[in-house]
Design an enzyme around this catalytic site. Structure first.
Site, PDB file in Angstrom:
ATOM      1  N   CYS A   1       0.624  -1.098   0.047  1.00 48.50           N
ATOM      2  CA  CYS A   1      -0.173  -0.254  -0.189  1.00 48.50           C
ATOM      3  C   CYS A   1       0.923   1.507  -0.187  1.00 48.50           C
ATOM      4  O   CYS A   1       0.185   2.189  -0.549  1.00 48.50           O
ATOM      5  CB  CYS A   1      -0.657  -0.552   1.012  1.00 48.50           C
ATOM      6  SG  CYS A   1      -1.890  -1.523   1.451  1.00 48.50           S
ATOM      7  N   ASP A   2       2.205   1.388   0.350  1.00 51.79           N
ATOM      8  CA  ASP A   2       3.039   1.878   0.636  1.00 51.79           C
ATOM      9  C   ASP A   2       3.754   3.187  -1.130  1.00 51.79           C
ATOM     10  O   ASP A   2       3.599   2.350  -2.233  1.00 51.79           O
ATOM     11  CB  ASP A   2       4.645   1.805   0.406  1.00 51.79           C
ATOM     12  CG  ASP A   2       5.613   2.264   1.181  1.00 51.79           C
ATOM     13  OD1 ASP A   2       4.961   4.175   0.553  1.00 51.79           O
ATOM     14  OD2 ASP A   2       6.893   2.412   1.067  1.00 51.79           O
TER      15      ASP A   2
END
Ligand SMILES: *Cc1c(COP(=O)(O)O)cnc(C)c1O
Length: 408
Positions: free
Chosen positions: A337-338
């Site tokens: 999700c970075d």
């Protein structure tokens, strides 16, 4: 490991949603033997490049009998795969307890240093264990300058005049003295080695004490893919580069010294392919199940172009096309999700790539497994054995450029 003829066959049979590494043992053995045959000295494989047990075991069987290690976990991994192998402890900065373990538990007798306090640490352990200094070779790591894709002398190495002092100090204590350098990784020019060898010759001349060995480090370049629109500049063949390094050693009057090399990348790059899946295609973006926190970390592969190939999902109906699809650039977003998990440079793939397809990325054997993280709970760790390296596969070849954080 389950066995398949090729990475493509593995993808089509397993239809994996997680990245799968395809290991071609024969390619590993071939590349290891090519180095061993070309290099006249002792080859100490750098375990940090890829320390998987199956890799180390194959290397031991191929005839690699020495390993460059930097930590207790690497001592153990190398020893487990090759009980008789010599361990070269070439990290210049070490914990006192790790030095003790190396000397006492693993019989290490070759160690790198680039500072007098490190010599003192080693001497303390040698005395505590009542060992003889003359059984040890302490390699003074020389600072070098060059154009490697990864320049490591910013971090380690003694400047020439300091190295002379270290050499004399080590000799006075009664240790045997070696000289070592590591010019960086994926070094494609001879000049980096030349300069380092010239420095070694200068230090040896100035110090005026017997030198027991010269360790020329690693950095030998692996072959990768290339951008087809640019002129191909393949890395020099490893045999040719090694021959020229040896010629330089001779030319600088160091030809009588026993030689050691610490290759990593050049030996293991080709033996692994990773098959990743396109989880979503959004315009010119591909969201895949791997990324910078897994196999595609930029920290070692940032300036490298990997060969890549599309494996279309046969279950997907494809619009019929008259011509073969053209290669087009796709922005690649990684699994986590970075928001930094986006590769800053595109993958060039056939323009009909779509959700559900797989991408086979070749020559991923160096540094990608070692640099995987557990970030966001993704940790690719599935392996299959294959009988063909990437370049023996079929289908249009694209390429993957990976630099993600350094920009452009
Ligand atoms: C990383 C490293 C190597 C291996 O480098 P490659 O570029 O993979 O050949 C060898 N020696 C030392 C000291 C290293 O740090």
């Amino acid at each position: 490991m389950q066995r398949f003829p090729s990475a493509r066959d593995a993808a089509l049979a397993l239809r994996p949603d997680r990245p799968v590494y395809a290991f071609d043992r024969r390619a590993l053995v071939e590349d290891a033997r090519a180095f061993l045959d070309a290099f006249r000295g002792s080859t100490a494989y750098a375990v940090k490049t890829n320390g998987e047990p199956f890799v180390l075991e194959a290397l031991a069987e191929a005839g690699v009998s020495a390993f460059d290690v930097a930590s207790p976990a690497e001592f153990a991994a190398a020893r487990a795969a090759a009980p008789e192998a010599a361990l070269y402890y070439m990290h210049p900065v070490k914990a006192q307890s790790d030095i003790r373990l190396a000397l006492e538990g693993y019989g290490v007798r070759a160690i790198a240093i680039d500072h007098e306090d490190e010599v003192a640490k080693i001497l303390r352990v040698v005395r505590a264990l009542d060992l003889a200094p003359e059984d040890f070779t302490l390699f003074v790591r020389l600072a070098t300058k060059g154009h490697a894709a990864y320049e490591l002398s910013k971090k380690f190495g003694a400047a020439p005049a300091h190295a002379v002092e270290l050499v004399r100090r080590i000799d006075r204590i009664g240790f045997r003295v070696g000289l070592t350098f590591h010019v960086g990784s994926q070094v494609e020019d001879l000049e980096s080695y030349e300069r380092a060898i010239a420095t070694a010759a200068w230090v040896k001349g100035r110090a005026g004490v017997p030198i027991a060995a010269l360790d020329v480090g690693g950095g030998f370049p692996a072959r990768y893919g290339h951008d087809r629109k640019r002129p191909a500049t393949p890395a020099p063949a490893v045999g040719a580069l090694i021959a020229r390094v040896q010629d330089e050693v001779d030319a600088w009057g160091l030809g009588d010294l026993p030689l050691i090399a610490e290759p990593g990348r050049v030996i293991v790059a080709r033996c692994l392919t990773v098959v990743v899946r396109v989880l979503l295609k959004k315009g010119q973006r591909l969201y895949i199940n791997d990324g910078i926190w897994s196999s595609l970390s930029d920290s070692w592969t940032g300036k490298i172009t990997l060969p890549a190939r599309l494996i279309p999902d046969p279950a997907r109906r494809r619009s019929r096309r008259a011509a073969a699809p053209k290669l087009a650039p796709f922005r690649v977003c990684g699994a986590t999700c970075d928001s930094v998990d986006i590769l800053s440079r595109p993958f060039w793939l056939p323009d009909d790539v779509d959700t559900g397809d797989w991408i086979e990325i070749g020559h991923i054997g160096a540094y990608s497994l070692a640099l995987r993280t557990r970030f966001n709970g993704f940790y690719p760790d599935d392996f299959v054995a294959v009988d063909a390296a990437f370049e023996e596969g079929e289908g249009q070849e694209g390429y993957a450029t990976l630099e993600s954080r350094a920009g452009g």
